[in-house]
Design an enzyme around this catalytic site. Structure first.
Site, PDB file in Angstrom:
ATOM      1  N   HIS A  72      28.254   5.703 -40.117  1.00 11.90           N
ATOM      2  CA  HIS A  72      27.557   5.027 -39.085  1.00 11.90           C
ATOM      3  C   HIS A  72      27.319   3.354 -39.223  1.00 11.90           C
ATOM      4  O   HIS A  72      25.726   3.392 -39.859  1.00 11.90           O
ATOM      5  CB  HIS A  72      28.153   6.249 -37.729  1.00 11.90           C
ATOM      6  CG  HIS A  72      28.452   6.582 -37.187  1.00 11.90           C
ATOM      7  ND1 HIS A  72      29.168   6.915 -35.876  1.00 11.90           N
ATOM      8  CD2 HIS A  72      29.299   6.964 -37.317  1.00 11.90           C
ATOM      9  CE1 HIS A  72      30.083   6.812 -35.615  1.00 11.90           C
ATOM     10  NE2 HIS A  72      29.749   7.521 -36.596  1.00 11.90           N
ATOM     11  N   TYR A 201      25.115   4.055 -26.514  1.00 12.21           N
ATOM     12  CA  TYR A 201      23.789   4.673 -25.778  1.00 12.21           C
ATOM     13  C   TYR A 201      23.736   3.586 -24.107  1.00 12.21           C
ATOM     14  O   TYR A 201      23.975   2.240 -24.101  1.00 12.21           O
ATOM     15  CB  TYR A 201      22.485   4.393 -26.655  1.00 12.21           C
ATOM     16  CG  TYR A 201      22.688   5.317 -27.579  1.00 12.21           C
ATOM     17  CD1 TYR A 201      22.938   5.476 -28.884  1.00 12.21           C
ATOM     18  CD2 TYR A 201      21.215   6.541 -27.423  1.00 12.21           C
ATOM     19  CE1 TYR A 201      22.475   6.306 -29.933  1.00 12.21           C
ATOM     20  CE2 TYR A 201      21.022   7.014 -27.950  1.00 12.21           C
ATOM     21  CZ  TYR A 201      21.726   7.005 -29.511  1.00 12.21           C
ATOM     22  OH  TYR A 201      21.871   8.392 -30.637  1.00 12.21           O
ATOM     23  N   PRO A 292      15.450  14.499 -28.168  1.00 12.79           N
ATOM     24  CA  PRO A 292      17.008  13.683 -29.117  1.00 12.79           C
ATOM     25  C   PRO A 292      17.368  12.606 -28.694  1.00 12.79           C
ATOM     26  O   PRO A 292      17.979  11.945 -29.311  1.00 12.79           O
ATOM     27  CB  PRO A 292      18.071  14.735 -27.910  1.00 12.79           C
ATOM     28  CG  PRO A 292      17.577  15.307 -26.787  1.00 12.79           C
ATOM     29  CD  PRO A 292      15.883  15.250 -26.626  1.00 12.79           C
ATOM     30  N   LYS A 296      16.241  12.043 -34.325  1.00  9.19           N
ATOM     31  CA  LYS A 296      15.006  12.115 -35.160  1.00  9.19           C
ATOM     32  C   LYS A 296      14.204  14.319 -35.469  1.00  9.19           C
ATOM     33  O   LYS A 296      14.127  13.813 -36.529  1.00  9.19           O
ATOM     34  CB  LYS A 296      13.622  11.589 -34.229  1.00  9.19           C
ATOM     35  CG  LYS A 296      14.189   9.759 -34.502  1.00  9.19           C
ATOM     36  CD  LYS A 296      13.563   9.779 -36.510  1.00  9.19           C
ATOM     37  CE  LYS A 296      14.535   8.223 -36.174  1.00  9.19           C
ATOM     38  NZ  LYS A 296      15.957   8.149 -36.797  1.00  9.19           N
ATOM     39  N   TYR A 382      16.199   3.615 -35.968  1.00  8.94           N
ATOM     40  CA  TYR A 382      16.714   4.739 -35.628  1.00  8.94           C
ATOM     41  C   TYR A 382      17.893   5.086 -37.438  1.00  8.94           C
ATOM     42  O   TYR A 382      17.612   6.434 -37.651  1.00  8.94           O
ATOM     43  CB  TYR A 382      17.703   4.435 -34.980  1.00  8.94           C
ATOM     44  CG  TYR A 382      18.875   4.643 -34.567  1.00  8.94           C
ATOM     45  CD1 TYR A 382      19.078   5.508 -33.089  1.00  8.94           C
ATOM     46  CD2 TYR A 382      20.428   5.335 -35.157  1.00  8.94           C
ATOM     47  CE1 TYR A 382      20.030   6.512 -33.058  1.00  8.94           C
ATOM     48  CE2 TYR A 382      21.080   6.135 -35.123  1.00  8.94           C
ATOM     49  CZ  TYR A 382      21.263   6.248 -33.492  1.00  8.94           C
ATOM     50  OH  TYR A 382      21.834   7.294 -32.984  1.00  8.94           O
TER      51      TYR A 382
END
Ligand code: RFL
Ligand code: PHB
Length: 389
Positions: A72, A201, A292, A296, A382
């Site tokens: 991704h 998100y 979450p 990580k 990220y």
């Protein structure tokens, strides 16, 4: 029974540590209190950072990951009326992979049982002992009910948040930092084609929602709920309706399908230091938990055992203590960076119920979606900072 490294817990941390040590000629035995089926079916993380993929590949565990994992190149950040794409390769030169923790664990177990070090499932009463000496041991009861003692040079506590290792370290002192969030995640797995290329998100006045996936035909979705909610009160239809509301975007909709798993997970940050007592070393969820939102936890477990494996090879082969002595501090530096990032993502995206907070969150989201500097900070964290930073 005797081995060089006795490993408690066959989650990703313990299994990968055993594998990394074996590749360097160090023996280990892994003790797990659950069954193989249980360990392989536990639905958890889904996002692997670049360094995690690189580490698994270098350890000979990349075959299925490269065939079935989905690379991704970004995420979508959403708030009402806006869905903005962060393109990771252009922001920071790295990407992430969607490949379920269940699959990582299956690959690790298969490698272990195919000529790797011993892996004992369904043991009980596991207790590390003598960790302040140079010859620690682990007492346990084997699957047949017989008491056993595993003599070792070193014990690795990779037994997750509820295992016995952390308590043994804490008995000798140390500190714990903890934050419990007033949010929980209701997660589902569904046999439905993901309606999105990248994870979404989504901030929404009714609460956060996340659209993730496991494969081209399986979606993984989450809803922010109150920690007191009961899963029995959430019918599949109620869940899909809430996802429709919170993810709404003109001309786009969530794909529904049969729900195959659903559960509610509390959210907390937790750090226990030091990650060592004498010859007992903690790694992964045994020493720290992150909420979450930043994806990580699994990646931190992999980062810990990468450092720990190097340190143990140096101790057991070269008889040098420098890397074991610095292990806890080096691991904790990354742990706190990821703890901050996970807290920051959580704070930016979850509705607290306070309208002032909501305006701050929207200001932060607009900033990340309009400033390359702010977007790069999110992207670098990220996708995972390089090991050692
Ligand atoms: P684990 O996986 O908990 O493994 C510990 C193992 O120890 C065993 N054990 C014992 N064995 C012997 N004797 C005892 N007394 C024992 N007590 C326990 C357990 O049975 C188990 O097999 O810890 P490890 O290896 O440190 O791995 C950590 C990760 O599992 C965890 O951090 C992640 O799943 C967190 N996480 C995520 N991490 C990510 O990097 N990316 C994600 O996208 C992500 N999503 C998530 C997540 C965790 C979630 N939940 C359920 C907490 C999503 C969710 C919903
Ligand atoms: C998941 O797919 O389970 C997942 C993805 C991203 C997160 C957390 C969980 O931030």
């Amino acid at each position: 029974m005797r081995t060089q490294v006795g490993i408690i817990g066959a989650g990703p941390a313990g299994l990968l540590l055993s594998r990394l040590l074996a590749l360097q000629g160090i023996d280990s035995v892994v003790l797990e209190n659950r069954s193989r089926d249980y360990v392989e079916a536990r639905v958890r993380a889904g996002i692997l950072e670049q360094h995690t993929v690189d580490t698994l590949t270098a350890a000979g565990l990349g075959d299925r990951l490269h065939r079935q994992g989905l690379e991704h190149s970004g995420i979508h950040l959403q708030y009402p009326g806006t869905r903005h794409t962060l393109d990771f390769p252009s922001l920071c030169g790295r990407s992430v992979w969607v490949y379920g923790q269940t699959e990582v664990v299956k690959d690790l177990v298969a490698a272990q049982l195919d000529g790797g070090p011993p892996l004992l499932f369904e043991v009980s009463d596991v207790q590390p002992e003598g960790v302040d000496t140079d010859s620690p041991r682990i007492r346990f009861t084997d699957a047949a009910g017989a008491p056993q003692v595993l003599e070792c040079d070193v014990v690795a506590g990779t037994d997750g948040f509820h295992g016995p290792s952390r308590a043994t370290v804490q008995e000798a002192g140390g500190r714990v930092w903890e934050r419990t969030y007033p949010y929980a995640w209701l997660g589902i797995l569904a046999d439905a084609t993901p309606a999105t290329d990248e994870l979404v998100y989504a901030w929404h006045p009714e609460g956060f929602a996340l659209y993730s996936m496991r494969s081209p035909s399986v979606s993984r979705l989450y809803l922010q709920v109150d920690p007191s909610e009961r899963i029995e009160d959430w019918s599949d239809e109620r869940i899909w309706d809430a996802l429709d509301t919170r993810m709404a975007l003109e001309g786009w909709s969530v794909n529904r399908g049969p729900v195959t798993e659903k559960s509610i997970l509390p959210m907390r940050s937790f750090v226990s230091a030091p990650m060592r007592r004498g010859r007992l070393f903690l790694a992964g969820d045994a020493a720290h938990i992150v909420p979450p939102t930043g994806a990580k936890g699994l990646n931190l477990a992999v980062a810990d055992v990468t450092l720990l494996a190097q340190a143990l090879v140096r101790l057991l082969q070269d008889k040098e203590t420098d890397l074991v002595d610095s292990y806890s501090d080096r691991a904790l530096a990354r742990v706190w960076r990821c703890t901050h990032f996970s807290w920051w993502m959580t704070s930016m995206l979850h509705r607290s119920g306070d309208d002032f907070d909501a305006q701050l969150q929207l200001a932060q989201l607009r900033r990340v979606c309009s400033s390359e500097t702010a977007a790069r900070e999110l992207a670098e964290n990220y996708t995972g900072l390089p090991l050692g930073s």
